[in-house]
Design a protein around this motif. Structure first.
Motif, PDB file in Angstrom:
ATOM      1  N   LEU A 233       0.802  -1.218   0.000  1.00  0.00           N
ATOM      2  CA  LEU A 233       0.000   0.000   0.000  1.00  0.00           C
ATOM      3  C   LEU A 233       0.840   1.276   0.000  1.00  0.00           C
ATOM      4  CD1 LEU A 233      -2.779  -1.000   2.577  1.00  0.00           C
ATOM      5  CD2 LEU A 233      -2.863  -1.134   0.086  1.00  0.00           C
ATOM      6  N   PHE A 234       2.136   1.123   0.361  1.00  0.00           N
ATOM      7  CA  PHE A 234       2.998   2.294   0.461  1.00  0.00           C
ATOM      8  C   PHE A 234       4.320   2.036  -0.274  1.00  0.00           C
ATOM      9  CE2 PHE A 234       0.429   2.034   4.330  1.00  0.00           C
ATOM     10  CZ  PHE A 234      -0.275   3.226   4.250  1.00  0.00           C
ATOM     11  N   GLN A 247      10.465  10.138   4.788  1.00  0.00           N
ATOM     12  CA  GLN A 247       9.014  10.220   4.677  1.00  0.00           C
ATOM     13  C   GLN A 247       8.383   8.835   4.559  1.00  0.00           C
ATOM     14  OE1 GLN A 247       8.450  12.778   1.303  1.00  0.00           O
ATOM     15  NE2 GLN A 247       8.889  14.670   2.458  1.00  0.00           N
ATOM     16  N   HIS A 248       9.014   7.970   3.760  1.00  0.00           N
ATOM     17  CA  HIS A 248       8.500   6.608   3.606  1.00  0.00           C
ATOM     18  C   HIS A 248       8.550   5.853   4.931  1.00  0.00           C
ATOM     19  CE1 HIS A 248       7.839   2.613   1.932  1.00  0.00           C
ATOM     20  NE2 HIS A 248       8.948   2.206   2.523  1.00  0.00           N
ATOM     21  N   SER A 255       1.682   3.919  10.295  1.00  0.00           N
ATOM     22  CA  SER A 255       0.611   2.967   9.981  1.00  0.00           C
ATOM     23  C   SER A 255       0.677   1.746  10.885  1.00  0.00           C
ATOM     24  CB  SER A 255       0.709   2.548   8.511  1.00  0.00           C
ATOM     25  OG  SER A 255       0.571   3.658   7.654  1.00  0.00           O
ATOM     26  N   ALA A 256       1.891   1.268  11.180  1.00  0.00           N
ATOM     27  CA  ALA A 256       2.037   0.124  12.077  1.00  0.00           C
ATOM     28  C   ALA A 256       1.600   0.484  13.491  1.00  0.00           C
ATOM     29  CB  ALA A 256       3.482  -0.364  12.068  1.00  0.00           C
ATOM     30  N   HIS A 257       1.944   1.679  13.963  1.00  0.00           N
ATOM     31  CA  HIS A 257       1.508   2.127  15.285  1.00  0.00           C
ATOM     32  C   HIS A 257      -0.014   2.160  15.365  1.00  0.00           C
ATOM     33  CE1 HIS A 257       4.949   3.847  17.798  1.00  0.00           C
ATOM     34  NE2 HIS A 257       5.518   3.155  16.823  1.00  0.00           N
ATOM     35  N   ALA A 356       5.284  -9.722   2.713  1.00  0.00           N
ATOM     36  CA  ALA A 356       6.163  -8.826   1.975  1.00  0.00           C
ATOM     37  C   ALA A 356       7.528  -8.718   2.599  1.00  0.00           C
ATOM     38  CB  ALA A 356       5.539  -7.423   1.911  1.00  0.00           C
ATOM     39  N   LEU A 357       7.712  -9.239   3.816  1.00  0.00           N
ATOM     40  CA  LEU A 357       9.015  -9.116   4.473  1.00  0.00           C
ATOM     41  C   LEU A 357       9.988 -10.106   3.890  1.00  0.00           C
ATOM     42  CD1 LEU A 357      10.616  -7.694   6.690  1.00  0.00           C
ATOM     43  CD2 LEU A 357       9.883  -9.479   8.256  1.00  0.00           C
TER      44      LEU A 357
END
Length: 357
Positions: A233-234, A247-248, A255-257, A356-357
């Motif tokens: 998504l990012f 920024q990324h 988002s994870a927080h 994705a990791l």
């Protein structure tokens, strides 16, 4: 040469080169006894061009294979209990009589062989036993090879001899030196506490050495796209500079927080001051120990220049809890980055959910 034009190299396989195999004793022939059983894979050779300059006769010969694969499945080969590794044990022992397909050729001769022939041989797992196969593994080390010869690292990374991509399957083939030994998944249960502590210290020292090499540009080496800390998504912008990387990173950490209800992200929590050489996928399978006890790192497909704490966060996330000595040593060494690593481990967990990791 087009994909369908293979006139230069002709694949020759003789299931019955003679009425009897070449090594059949004369007594069998004289008494007209039935020949010995056919090998599981017959002797095979590839014809090279007539003007081949490196050796004569201009062929690449592979010996017969008389044993079937001996599959071995190792469970708990990863962070999650359901991950496993499949391997072929035919060459696992020093006394093994299995004939590897190119054992008659020198390194220089192997490097001179056409890549089409090499791929045919490597892709035939009957002749080239699979030492390790994991369904989720993706290898791509073509961009890291210039950096593997840096002082302090060259003795701890298998030397890459040749890299090419097969034009039909688009598979990436990496020919590198073989390390006689095992990875930590296989060795750890048999090690004593002192040996585990020594290896843990070596891992910290190697990561520290890697982090002495810096870059002004973040992301993967060369022109490859970034493959570490990337969420569908990012996607990061390209080309990636320091400001875009900050920024990324702030975006995916925020988002994870939010996903794990960890509260707002402090303004200076993910401040990135420098970018260091990082593997970005260090787990217990990334570390091999050879017969002399030397530690080596493999699996550089996601490497590049990233924030120093990102390497440690991924490493402590991927390594299972059974390797407590390694995790404790890493956490202790980088304790001053505790807040950043907690946030980045949350990112790693989030990415892992997306495969994705």
């Amino acid at each position: 040469m087009d994909d369908d034009d293979d006139s230069q190299y002709r694949y020759v396989q003789r299931d019955k080169m003679l009425d009897y195999p070449p090594n059949t004793p004369f007594s069998y022939r004289r008494a007209r006894r039935p020949p010995p059983p056919e090998p599981h894979r017959p002797c095979t050779w590839f014809e090279l061009p007539a003007d081949w300059p490196h050796w004569y006769p201009a062929i690449v010969r592979c010996p017969e294979v008389t044993t079937k694969p001996q599959w071995n499945f190792s469970t708990n080969f990863g962070k999650h209990p359901n991950q496993l590794m499949m391997s072929d044990k035919r060459t696992a022992h020093r006394m093994s009589r299995f004939s590897l397909p190119l054992e008659e050729y020198t390194t220089q001769q192997i490097l001179a062989m056409p890549q089409e022939i090499l791929f045919e041989i490597i892709a035939d797992w009957h002749r080239s036993p699979l030492l390790s196969f994991q369904s989720r593994t993706r290898n791509n080390v073509s961009r890291i090879s210039p950096y593997l010869g840096l002082r302090g690292l060259r003795d701890h990374v298998p030397k890459v001899r040749r890299v090419f991509r097969d034009r039909r399957t688009r598979s990436l083939v990496i020919i590198m030196d073989f390390i006689e030994g095992g990875n930590l998944y296989a060795l750890w249960p048999r090690l004593r506490a002192a040996e585990k502590d020594r290896i843990s210290k070596q891992i910290v020292a190697l990561i520290r050495t890697m982090q002495t090499y810096t870059s002004e540009l973040p992301g993967a080496l060369g022109t490859s796209r970034a493959r570490a800390f990337v969420h569908p998504l990012f996607p990061p912008t390209a080309p990636l500079d320091m400001q875009a990387y900050r920024q990324h990173l702030a975006c995916i950490v925020g988002s994870a927080h939010a996903r794990y209800h960890m509260g707002p992200v402090a303004a200076d929590l993910m401040r990135v001051d420098r970018l260091v050489l990082a593997n970005m996928h260090l787990d217990a399978g990334s570390f091999l120990v050879d017969g002399t006890g030397k530690l080596c790192i493999v699996g550089w497909g996601k490497s590049g220049f990233y924030a120093p704490e990102a390497e440690i966060a991924i490493c402590t996330y991927l390594i299972p809890v059974g390797f407590a000595q390694i995790i404790a040593r890493l956490v202790e060494t980088w304790s001053h980055k505790h807040g950043q690593m907690v946030s980045l481990r949350a990112v790693a967990s989030w990415l892992d959910e997306q495969s994705a990791l």
